[in-house]
Write a protein that holds these residues in place. Structure first.
Motif, PDB file in Angstrom:
ATOM      1  N   GLU A 133      -3.211   6.326   3.419  1.00 52.41           N
ATOM      2  CA  GLU A 133      -1.884   6.347   2.797  1.00 52.41           C
ATOM      3  C   GLU A 133      -1.604   7.739   2.253  1.00 52.41           C
ATOM      4  O   GLU A 133      -2.395   8.278   1.478  1.00 52.41           O
ATOM      5  CB  GLU A 133      -1.808   5.329   1.650  1.00 52.41           C
ATOM      6  CG  GLU A 133      -2.015   3.906   2.077  1.00 52.41           C
ATOM      7  CD  GLU A 133      -0.904   3.385   2.971  1.00 52.41           C
ATOM      8  OE1 GLU A 133       0.256   3.826   2.822  1.00 52.41           O
ATOM      9  OE2 GLU A 133      -1.203   2.538   3.827  1.00 52.41           O
TER      10      GLU A 133
ATOM     11  N   SER B 276       0.799  -1.210   0.000  1.00 53.46           N
ATOM     12  CA  SER B 276       0.000   0.000   0.000  1.00 53.46           C
ATOM     13  C   SER B 276       0.847   1.283   0.000  1.00 53.46           C
ATOM     14  O   SER B 276       0.304   2.368  -0.044  1.00 53.46           O
ATOM     15  CB  SER B 276      -0.926   0.003   1.216  1.00 53.46           C
ATOM     16  OG  SER B 276      -0.147  -0.043   2.392  1.00 53.46           O
ATOM     17  N   ALA B 277       2.169   1.150   0.087  1.00 52.17           N
ATOM     18  CA  ALA B 277       3.021   2.333   0.137  1.00 52.17           C
ATOM     19  C   ALA B 277       2.951   3.108  -1.181  1.00 52.17           C
ATOM     20  O   ALA B 277       3.006   2.524  -2.251  1.00 52.17           O
ATOM     21  CB  ALA B 277       4.469   1.940   0.424  1.00 52.17           C
TER      22      ALA B 277
ATOM     23  N   ALA C 265      -2.225  12.609  -0.463  1.00 51.53           N
ATOM     24  CA  ALA C 265      -1.533  11.756  -1.430  1.00 51.53           C
ATOM     25  C   ALA C 265      -1.427  12.543  -2.728  1.00 51.53           C
ATOM     26  O   ALA C 265      -2.396  13.191  -3.144  1.00 51.53           O
ATOM     27  CB  ALA C 265      -2.320  10.466  -1.660  1.00 51.53           C
TER      28      ALA C 265
ATOM     29  N   ASN D 258       1.715  10.434   0.800  1.00 52.74           N
ATOM     30  CA  ASN D 258       3.114  10.549   0.385  1.00 52.74           C
ATOM     31  C   ASN D 258       3.564  12.009   0.443  1.00 52.74           C
ATOM     32  O   ASN D 258       4.631  12.360  -0.032  1.00 52.74           O
ATOM     33  CB  ASN D 258       3.346   9.948  -1.006  1.00 52.74           C
ATOM     34  CG  ASN D 258       2.513  10.615  -2.068  1.00 52.74           C
ATOM     35  OD1 ASN D 258       1.828  11.602  -1.828  1.00 52.74           O
ATOM     36  ND2 ASN D 258       2.558  10.081  -3.276  1.00 52.74           N
TER      37      ASN D 258
END
Length: 176
Positions: free
Chosen positions: A50, A31-32, A57, A52
Motif C-alpha cells: 500500500e 487497506s487504502a 507510504a 500513497n
C-alpha cells in the motif's frame, strides 16, 4: 413476503437508493491509505503493498494518531525513571502499508540506521511512540517518533540487542 403485502413494512425506493448512493460514496478498501494532510513525519518504503506517494507510504502525525493507540511505562537506559510511551503498535503500522519483508531498516533524522527483524513486532508489543508521558516528543527529546520496546515486560528485552533497536527521531523505515 409480508413486506410486499403490508405497505407499513415497505421501505420507500428513494430511501434505498439514497442509502446505496451514500454507502458507495463512503466505501473504500480497508487497506487504502489517505494522503497526509499535515507535515510528513514518517515514510515507509521497500516491500510494501500500500502506497500513497510515488514508491512509498507517507504518514503525518494525525494518520498515526488515527491508528489504535497503545501505552506502556518502562524504564530505559536514556531516562532516570520509567516513562510512559504511547502510539500505534509498529505491527499495526506495518499492516497498514501491507509490509511483506522480514527485516526493517529504521533511519533516524541524524541518519542513524538500525536493522530489526519484523518478528520482533509479532513477538512483542513494540510501539511507534508519538507521545511520552502523554505529551508530543520534541526532536531535542528523541521525537517526534521513537521505536520503543516494553523493556520491563520481559527480562530478555533488557539487553543491548533490544536497546540498540529502539530508534528515536525516526523518519523512515525500509521494509526488506
Amino acid at each position: 413476503m409480508e413486506a410486499e403485502m403490508n405497505p407499513s413494512f415497505a421501505i420507500p425506493r428513494r430511501r434505498v437508493l439514497l442509502g446505496a448512493a451514500l454507502a458507495a460514496a463512503l466505501w473504500r478498501p480497508a487497506s487504502a491509505l489517505d494522503r497526509p494532510q499535515g507535515r510528513v513525519v514518517l515514510t515507509i518504503g521497500g516491500l510494501i503493498g500500500e502506497k500513497n506517494a510515488a514508491a512509498r507510504a507517507e504518514f503525518d502525525m494525525a494518520m498515526l494518531a488515527a491508528l489504535p493507540q497503545h501505552s506502556f511505562s518502562t524504564r530505559t537506559p536514556w531516562y532516570p525513571a520509567a516513562r510512559k510511551f504511547t502510539g500505534p503498535l509498529l505491527r499495526d503500522v506495518l499492516a497498514a502499508v501491507g509490509a511483506k519483508g522480514q527485516t526493517l531498516r529504521a533511519v533516524a533524522l541524524n541518519d542513524y540506521k538500525v536493522t530489526l527483524p519484523v518478528e520482533d513486532c509479532k513477538r512483542y508489543p513494540v510501539v511507534l511512540a508519538r507521545l511520552m508521558d502523554d505529551q508530543p516528543m520534541p526532536v531535542r527529546d528523541k521525537g517526534p517518533l521513537f521505536i520503543i520496546y516494553p523493556f520491563d515486560s520481559d527480562e530478555a528485552l533488557r539487553s543491548e540487542r533490544y536497546y540498540s533497536r529502539s530508534a528515536w527521531q525516526l523518519k523512515h523505515i525500509e521494509v526488506e
